[in-house]
Motif scaffolding. Structure first.
Motif, PDB file in Angstrom:
ATOM      1  N   SER A 181       0.818  -1.220   0.000  1.00  0.00           N
ATOM      2  CA  SER A 181       0.000   0.000   0.000  1.00  0.00           C
ATOM      3  C   SER A 181       0.846   1.261   0.000  1.00  0.00           C
ATOM      4  CB  SER A 181      -0.918   0.001   1.215  1.00  0.00           C
ATOM      5  OG  SER A 181      -1.578  -1.224   1.316  1.00  0.00           O
ATOM      6  N   GLU A 239      -6.454  -3.507  -2.862  1.00  0.00           N
ATOM      7  CA  GLU A 239      -6.334  -2.289  -2.053  1.00  0.00           C
ATOM      8  C   GLU A 239      -7.706  -1.677  -1.824  1.00  0.00           C
ATOM      9  OE1 GLU A 239      -3.752  -1.120  -0.634  1.00  0.00           O
ATOM     10  OE2 GLU A 239      -1.921  -1.400  -1.815  1.00  0.00           O
ATOM     11  N   ARG A 243     -10.189  -1.147   1.376  1.00  0.00           N
ATOM     12  CA  ARG A 243     -10.435   0.220   1.834  1.00  0.00           C
ATOM     13  C   ARG A 243     -11.917   0.586   1.759  1.00  0.00           C
ATOM     14  NH1 ARG A 243      -5.468  -0.075   0.863  1.00  0.00           N
ATOM     15  NH2 ARG A 243      -3.961   1.419   1.696  1.00  0.00           N
ATOM     16  N   ARG A 310       1.170   3.644  -7.968  1.00  0.00           N
ATOM     17  CA  ARG A 310       0.920   2.813  -6.786  1.00  0.00           C
ATOM     18  C   ARG A 310       1.627   1.495  -6.961  1.00  0.00           C
ATOM     19  NH1 ARG A 310      -0.601  -1.446  -4.281  1.00  0.00           N
ATOM     20  NH2 ARG A 310      -0.124  -2.317  -6.327  1.00  0.00           N
ATOM     21  N   TYR A 335       1.658   6.600   2.300  1.00  0.00           N
ATOM     22  CA  TYR A 335       0.683   5.531   2.495  1.00  0.00           C
ATOM     23  C   TYR A 335      -0.437   5.714   1.475  1.00  0.00           C
ATOM     24  CZ  TYR A 335      -3.177   3.020   4.733  1.00  0.00           C
ATOM     25  OH  TYR A 335      -4.232   2.203   4.973  1.00  0.00           O
TER      26      TYR A 335
END
Lengths: 473, 801
Positions: A181, A239, A243, A310, A335
């Motif tokens: 991440s 991810e 999230r 990313r 992050y």
């Protein structure tokens, strides 16, 4: 040890018998059960424990002298494979033995062929827990002996090796932990445009739109990776499931209880495609996202062709030589923003070592790979190599990391230490979903159908329905 | 027959030389052995006795062989000296390498062992069957010993059988003691069988001896191999086997009882060891299994008639043939037959090769829409390619109407209807195409009409051609048009029928036709031309490049870069450059250049028509049309890889050759095929060129006398002559293409709709770990290749007879 039914030998033997019968009157039938169905290791369990127990103690006394161990893994770049070999050499020299590491980009393909062909390495470093368990349950690899587990387990955060357990045995030991991440960004572009790293996913989307409006290409994305093309897309999916939904949905999704065609999962897929397909949003070095190798994003990000990327911590190994990372460097990291609901989930991945040969020297190397000494040594070697490449500049993260609790943190840079701390304390932390799904999905349709959707061959609904269809019953 | 006897009738001189050679060999062996030992000490090597012995053999043998060649060589003294010196030098180099390099040592030792073992087995096998003529009892004993040793050796080697004393690795070593014991026992049974005469006694001795041998074998079965006997299988399988073999024996006119016993032995083997799960049973069950099997085998041997001299000679002859063929047969079985059978079996198992799942893996393969996708078949008839097909078909048929020669065989109704129909079809298709939103709708009525018309036209054209073989009217331009129409029909199908299976079919069709066609054209056109051999060498050159290498080269040529960067792929830099050219001041001059070319072609066409050379006329027309179109595109700036940005600026718009989407994505396949065609055109050209040169010149001369035109000579004399060769080229390419793997794996790895069977097989078996599915796809590939191989082999057989 389970012995499989040998039904298939019947026709083969019958053919053999007929040949024998034709050859002459007095041939004696060959009633040998076919060796093709023979398990490679018949009695590893008991012996393994005893031998390893004895020899692990001897390791320091030099009883491993003269032995040789081969290690095969997916890490093949000069820095990664080189420092792996450096680390193994340190152990080999201390024990007067030889350990050789071979790395191959298409490890996942090759290891299957090698195991099937009866020609496996002594130790394989698997990037996917699902395959570690598969190989163990199929009888190719051996369970980790209890005394090795007793030594290693307390050194890692609780539950680290849970992903490698099945049927009451542990089939692999984690020796590397990746933090996925991470948002990599170009400092110059952020400074020039006055942009701030957003705290939330919505903020990130707004920033992306703002950059497009300013004539800046916000993203570098490329999902090509040879036989594994598509895994970058699966990372993004993971991810965002972690999230925008939560750990429970994530776990159910991994287990197949939440289908891909579930509205929540489809919506997340659409969210990603919307972000990528916005005109001007993505710089794809290979012409299109699906045909851009994931490792080719380092150069454009540093050159300023795009502002953000990313990727996990190992992306450092794909940066151009001499790239500096940090608040004052060319790139900086942050992050990857969460939903903004207070949870800060972390997606991890890692590699685990599994043994194909039952010998004291093999277990000694397996234990060393996962031990605090081993991971410290590995990071020391890799950081030294990266620092050498960087010259006078601040070196970027080494690309290696482990969450071993007893390792010497001083070999990590400040930035890396912060990553390691996130890994050691992360809650919730989840292992890469595609690596834990069944092979037909996690190493198959999730990649290929994801690639089709990204390339625009299929809509996200069509692609995800096709993935559901391949989920084994 | 192999004569293994001492050479007799040597002259005194030969004998003396022989003695000298042996003495020399012994001396050299000793010297070499000592030298190896000295080298071991001085070089710090670690050698065992065996290594030193082999080293001595290499050194001494090499020198002696070199000296021997000196004596027997027919060349002049200088050459003999050179050759012998070279021989000795290389023997010494090998000797040195052998001593100092572990890898060389290992290789040489393996080779020596392999040669020695092969030679021993070969000689021993011949000696064994020498015994069958000379001494039947000895032969019988030997057979027993060899059979017993083979069976017990295999069982021990496979760890099915062993001594349960000691622990760990020592177990396997000591278990080898079982082999001589069982071998001797079986040898005793063999002797007993020859000792007893008369039928009931012999059968009883055989059965009893076999049972004892079986009992001994079964008693030492390892726990992992003990069968959990299932009574039903144990009864049913031998009965079934006995019945089957008895029936076969009846058919072949052999005695029924021995045949039934053989069948029962087979059946018992399967029933006792094939069907039950191994590892769950007890020692008693193993003993039952092996002793009954042994008894049945012994009984069968006991039942065989007394060996007469005649039968012994027959056996001996048969055995010689088998001994010679055995190595080749074993090799084929090990590398081809057994893997094929095993793959078929694996395709019926689950992903780990554990449970039997029937045809589920095949269902899984066909259930995957990426494997077999015909959902868009209706789009065929509204595709751009189909529109072009109908237009060209109409044009071609009209051309046929006007270029017929013999009016008396004129058959206007059908052909006219066909022509009118295809014009109508073109109309319908173009309406459908123009009205279908994004070419993706499924206009059912139009589709239906188009299909009916298409079939009708095809039927009528075929009947017309059949009725008028010599006057098809198909030549020159009309032939070109009809061929072109068929290509576009193919493309229409190609872009809408998708999936792994169809991709493979497209590979076969396109690569085979294009590579063979172009190869044939080059071979025919270059025949006897200036610079022929150079041109052919250049075209054949890609054949020397590996598939992987060619794929990487072409991937670089196809590569696309983002619009903001320079294009680094050759094709895309040309394409984008063309767009920039068309949008620059140079566009008009380029267009004018094109129109000049068109003008020239029009003149050529006129001349052709006026002089009656219809082929030239129509050919020029068909060449002029696309050129005129391209020229007009330059005027409008609509050619090449650029688009207009929002601010009116030009943005590069490269082609994604390998990752195009949707309908265009079908052409991703084609761009992977190009390098394959590039390679195989050379192959087709070389073979066909040789065939063309082999056409007898008197045939050509005869056709010259008859006043044949060049094209008539080619199509009616040369092509029929080289037809078998074309067949070989076509089938070779088809089989190679069917198995295509590397190109796809390197260029796209099956993404973007380019998957083929071989790559899907690899992915399923090794990336996703589903061995059953991988095997199922392999079996399908095998079944697809099989008929072509069959045709090929049949033709070869025909040519031999």
């Amino acid at each position: 040890m389970r012995i499989r039914k040998l039904r298939m030998i019947a026709p083969v033997l019958a053919a053999g018998l007929i040949l024998a019968a034709c050859a002459g009157d007095e041939e004696v039938p060959d009633e040998t059960p076919d060796d093709t169905t023979e398990e490679p290791a018949e009695e590893p369990d008991d012996d393994a424990d005893d031998d390893a127990a004895d020899d692990m103690d001897d390791a320091a006394d030099g009883d491993l002298a003269g032995t040789a161990v081969t290690v095969f893994g997916p890490e093949s770049s000069e820095n990664e494979a080189g420092s792996m070999q450096d680390m193994l050499n340190a152990f080999a020299e201390a024990n007067d033995m030889t350990i050789s590491y071979t790395g191959a980009r298409d490890f996942s393909d090759q290891i299957g062929a090698q195991a099937e062909g009866g020609n496996p390495p002594d130790i394989a470093i698997f990037p996917q827990p699902g395959r570690v368990v598969d190989f163990g349950e199929q009888g190719f690899t051996l369970p980790i002996p209890q005394d090795v587990l007793d030594t290693i387990t307390p050194q890692w955060p609780e539950g680290t090796n849970a992903a490698y357990e099945a049927g009451g045995e542990t089939w692999g030991l984690q020796n590397k932990t990746d933090l996925k991440s991470i948002l990599w960004y170009n400092n110059q572009i952020f400074a020039d445009g006055g942009y701030d790293v957003p705290d939330t996913w919505d903020g990130l989307k707004d920033l992306s739109d703002e950059m497009i409006a300013d004539g800046v290409t916000p993203w570098c994305v490329g999902i090509e990776s040879g036989p594994a093309t598509g895994w970058v897309f699966t990372d993004w999916m993971e991810e965002l499931v972690l999230r925008l939904e939560d750990e429970d949905v994530y776990d159910q999704w991994v287990a197949g209880e939440v289908e891909f065609s579930d509205d929540r999962i489809v919506a997340i897929g659409q969210e990603i495609l919307d972000l990528w397909n916005t005109p001007g949003a993505v710089f794809a070095a290979g012409g299109s996202i699906a045909s851009t190798p994931f490792g080719d994003n380092g150069g454009p990000l540093v050159n300023g062709d795009c502002a953000m990327h990313r990727q996990a911590n190992f992306f450092a190994a794909f940066l151009p030589e001499g790239t500096s990372v940090g608040p004052d460097g060319e790139l900086d990291v942050a992050y990857f923003p969460a939903a903004g609901d207070g949870r800060e989930p972390v997606l991890t991945a890692g590699t685990a070592a599994a043994a194909f040969r039952d010998a004291p020297e093999v277990w000694a190397v397996i234990e060393y790979l996962a031990s605090a000494e081993g991971t410290t040594e590995r990071q020391r070697a890799q950081a030294a190599r990266v620092a050498l490449d960087a010259g006078d500049e601040d070196p970027p993260p080494s690309g290696y990391m482990s969450s071993n609790l007893e390792q010497d943190l001083s070999v990590y840079s400040e930035l890396e230490q912060s990553f390691v701390e996130i890994l050691q304390q992360a809650a919730p932390a989840r292992f890469d979903a595609s690596d834990m799904m069944p092979g037909a999905v996690g190493a198959g349709s999730f990649w290929t159908e994801g690639t089709s959707a990204v390339n625009g061959d299929k809509s996200i609904e069509e692609a995800f329905e096709a993935i559901d269809a391949t989920w084994p019953d | 027959m192999v004569q293994v006897s001492l050479p007799t009738g040597l002259t005194e001189q030969q004998r003396r030389r022989g003695v000298q050679a042996v003495v020399l060999l012994v001396v050299l062996l000793s010297v070499s052995y000592v030298a190896a030992t000295v080298a071991e000490r001085d070089l710090g090597l670690l050698l065992d006795t065996w290594s030193r012995v082999v080293a001595a053999i290499i050194g001494a043998g090499g020198v002696v062989a070199s000296l021997a060649s000196w004596r027997s060589s027919p060349h002049s003294t200088a050459r003999r000296i050179t050759i012998t010196a070279l021989g000795i030098a290389s023997a010494l180099v090998l000797w040195y390498l052998y001593l100092t390099d572990v890898l060389v040592r290992a290789t040489v030792q393996s080779v020596v062992i392999a040669i020695v073992v092969s030679a021993v087995v070969f000689v021993a096998a011949n000696k064994w069957f020498d015994a069958s003529l000379k001494d039947w009892r000895r032969f019988s004993a030997l057979t027993g010993v060899i059979g017993g040793a083979a069976v017990s050796g295999l069982l021990v080697g496979n760890r099915n059988m062993g001594l349960f004393t000691g622990s760990g690795e020592a177990l396997a070593d000591r278990s080898l003691l079982l082999v001589p014991v069982i071998a001797v026992l079986c040898g005793a049974v063999g002797i007993a069988l020859t000792a007893v005469k008369g039928q009931p006694g012999k059968a009883i001795v055989g059965a009893a001896g076999g049972a004892v041998a079986g009992l001994l074998i079964g008693a030492f079965f390892r726990s992992g191999s003990l069968p959990a006997l299932e009574p039903v299988a144990l009864l049913a399988a031998p009965l079934l086997g006995a019945a089957l073999f008895a029936g076969l024996g009846q058919v072949r006119g052999r005695p029924i009882v021995p045949a039934a016993v053989t069948g029962a032995a087979f059946g018992w083997l399967i029933g006792a060891f094939g069907i039950p799960s191994l590892g769950d049973g007890s020692v008693i069950e193993a003993i039952i299994g092996t002793s009954v099997l042994g008894a049945l085998v012994g009984l069968r041997l006991g039942l065989s008639p007394e060996a007469t001299m005649e039968s012994r000679i027959r056996l001996e002859r048969k055995a010689r043939a088998v001994i010679f063929l055995a190595p080749a047969l074993l090799f084929i079985a090990a590398t081809l037959v057994i893997p094929t059978i095993r793959t078929m079996w694996l395709s019926l198992l689950d992903r780990t090769g554990g449970e039997f799942v029937g045809l589920d893996q095949y269902r899984l393969a066909f259930g995957d829409p990426n494997f077999y996708d015909v959902r868009r078949w209706a789009d065929i008839f509204v595709s751009f390619e189909f529109l072009v097909f109908t237009i060209i078909l109409a044009v071609g048929l009209i051309t046929v109407l006007f270029t017929r020669k013999q009016i008396d065989q004129f058959w206007p109704p059908r052909l006219s209807i066909a022509t009118g129909g295809s014009v109508l079809l073109a109309g319908i298709a173009s309406i459908g195409w123009a009205t279908a939103p994004e070419q993706a709708a499924t206009p059912t009525v139009l589709t239906f009409l188009a299909i009916v018309l298409l079939l009708g036209i095809l039927v009528m054209v075929i009947r017309y051609l059949k009725a008028h073989p010599g006057n098809s009217g198909i030549s020159g331009g009309s032939g070109m048009a009809l061929t072109l129409a068929m290509i576009f029909l193919g493309l229409a199908l190609f872009t809408n029928l998708r999936g792994t299976l169809f991709n493979n079919i497209w590979w076969v069709f396109l690569v085979t036709i294009v590579a063979t066609g172009v190869g044939l054209a080059i071979a025919a056109l270059s025949d006897g031309a200036k610079g022929e051999s150079f041109a052919k060498a250049m075209i054949f050159m890609p054949m020397a490049i590996s598939f992987v290498g060619a794929s990487i080269i072409w991937r670089f040529m196809y590569i696309a870069r983002p619009p903001t960067n320079d294009q680094t792929g050759v094709l895309n830099s040309l394409w984008v450059g063309l767009g920039q050219l068309a949008n620059s001041g140079a566009a008009v001059p380029v267009a004018i250049g094109f129109f000049l070319l068109v003008g020239g072609l029009v003149l050529l066409a006129l001349r052709g028509f006026l002089s009656g050379a219809m082929g030239i006329g129509w050919g020029s027309v068909f060449a002029a049309l696309p050129l005129a179109w391209i020229g007009s595109l330059f005027l409008t700036g609509n050619i090449g890889g650029v688009t207009e940005g929002p601010g009116g600026q030009l943005i590069a718009d490269p082609i994604l050759f390998l990752s195009g989407t949707n309908q265009v994505g079908a052409y991703n396949n084609f761009f992977i095929m190009v390098p394959f065609i590039w390679i195989y055109t050379g192959f087709a050209m070389v073979i066909l060129s040789a065939a063309i040169k082999g056409v007898p010149s008197d045939l050509i001369d005869a056709s010259n006398v008859d006043g044949a035109t060049e094209s008539q000579k080619f199509w009616r004399v040369v092509v029929p002559q080289i037809a078998p060769t074309i067949g070989v080229v076509v089938t070779t390419i088809i089989v190679t293409v069917m198995k295509v793997f590397d190109m796809v794996a390197v260029m796209t790895n099956g993404n973007f709709g380019t998957e083929v069977l071989a790559n899907a097989m690899w992915k399923a078996a090794f990336t996703q770990g589903n061995r059953g599915l991988g095997s199922a796809i392999a079996v399908m590939l095998f079944l697809l290749v099989l008929p072509i191989m069959f045709v090929n082999i049949r033709r070869m057989q025909k040519e031999f007879h």
